[in-house]
Scaffold this motif. Structure first.
Motif, PDB file in Angstrom:
ATOM      1  N   LEU A  50       0.901  -1.267  -0.139  1.00  0.00           N
ATOM      2  CA  LEU A  50      -0.083   0.062   0.087  1.00  0.00           C
ATOM      3  C   LEU A  50       1.098   1.300  -0.089  1.00  0.00           C
ATOM      4  CD1 LEU A  50      -2.466  -1.290   2.607  1.00  0.00           C
ATOM      5  CD2 LEU A  50      -2.858  -1.023   0.036  1.00  0.00           C
ATOM      6  N   PRO A  51       0.376   2.280  -0.690  1.00  0.00           N
ATOM      7  CA  PRO A  51       1.501   3.638  -0.908  1.00  0.00           C
ATOM      8  C   PRO A  51       1.802   4.158   0.318  1.00  0.00           C
ATOM      9  CG  PRO A  51      -1.062   4.149  -1.338  1.00  0.00           C
ATOM     10  CD  PRO A  51      -0.958   2.666  -1.145  1.00  0.00           C
ATOM     11  N   ASP A  52       0.996   4.360   1.475  1.00  0.00           N
ATOM     12  CA  ASP A  52       1.293   5.018   2.724  1.00  0.00           C
ATOM     13  C   ASP A  52       1.944   4.077   3.716  1.00  0.00           C
ATOM     14  OD1 ASP A  52       0.481   7.476   1.777  1.00  0.00           O
ATOM     15  OD2 ASP A  52      -1.677   7.301   2.583  1.00  0.00           O
ATOM     16  N   SER A  53       1.291   2.810   3.985  1.00  0.00           N
ATOM     17  CA  SER A  53       1.833   2.243   5.228  1.00  0.00           C
ATOM     18  C   SER A  53       3.090   1.108   4.745  1.00  0.00           C
ATOM     19  CB  SER A  53       0.623   1.385   5.582  1.00  0.00           C
ATOM     20  OG  SER A  53       0.242   0.347   4.788  1.00  0.00           O
ATOM     21  N   GLY A  54       2.867   0.746   3.486  1.00  0.00           N
ATOM     22  CA  GLY A  54       3.789  -0.181   2.786  1.00  0.00           C
ATOM     23  C   GLY A  54       3.286  -1.751   3.202  1.00  0.00           C
ATOM     24  N   ASN A  55       2.131  -1.868   3.989  1.00  0.00           N
ATOM     25  CA  ASN A  55       1.773  -3.102   4.147  1.00  0.00           C
ATOM     26  C   ASN A  55       1.202  -3.761   2.861  1.00  0.00           C
ATOM     27  OD1 ASN A  55       2.209  -2.744   6.878  1.00  0.00           O
ATOM     28  ND2 ASN A  55       0.355  -2.044   7.448  1.00  0.00           N
ATOM     29  N   ALA A  67      -8.081  -2.113   6.349  1.00  0.00           N
ATOM     30  CA  ALA A  67      -6.877  -0.946   6.402  1.00  0.00           C
ATOM     31  C   ALA A  67      -6.490  -0.496   5.148  1.00  0.00           C
ATOM     32  CB  ALA A  67      -5.785  -1.436   6.890  1.00  0.00           C
ATOM     33  N   ALA A  68      -6.690  -1.379   4.120  1.00  0.00           N
ATOM     34  CA  ALA A  68      -6.513  -0.996   2.409  1.00  0.00           C
ATOM     35  C   ALA A  68      -7.626  -0.100   2.053  1.00  0.00           C
ATOM     36  CB  ALA A  68      -6.381  -2.250   1.670  1.00  0.00           C
ATOM     37  N   LEU A  69      -8.676  -0.338   2.399  1.00  0.00           N
ATOM     38  CA  LEU A  69      -9.764   0.479   1.979  1.00  0.00           C
ATOM     39  C   LEU A  69      -9.770   1.898   2.757  1.00  0.00           C
ATOM     40  CD1 LEU A  69     -12.882  -1.749   2.241  1.00  0.00           C
ATOM     41  CD2 LEU A  69     -11.979  -0.807  -0.034  1.00  0.00           C
TER      42      LEU A  69
END
Length: 84
Positions: A50-55, A67-69
């Motif tokens: 994911l772009p912000d968290s990197g998860n 979390a992704a949504l």
């Protein structure tokens, strides 16, 4: 526990159920069913960071989906299914 996630994706309202896939839903991917646009986004991003968290998104993990949504869309509500 199933949860209903509501939000906006590119300015368009969506609602999905995260937990157990609902029979007869417009679309589904992993543990998510409901909005075609939201399910397509999750399907496309599955396994990607994911772009912000990197998860990395795992569409079979309810917590990762929520979390992704929250990271990829404008979520306005996350509530247990069956509540208003």
């Amino acid at each position: 526990m199933d949860r209903i996630v509501e939000g906006y994706l590119d300015g368009v309202y969506y609602a999905v159920t995260v937990g157990e896939v609902r029979p007869g839903a417009a679309a589904s991917v992993g543990v998510t069913s409901g909005s075609v646009q939201a399910c397509r986004l999750l399907e496309f991003r599955n396994g990607m960071a994911l772009p912000d968290s990197g998860n990395r998104l795992d569409v079979n993990d309810p917590e990762a989906v929520i979390a992704a949504l929250q990271e990829l869309t404008h979520v306005i509500s996350v509530r247990p299914a069956g509540t208003q």
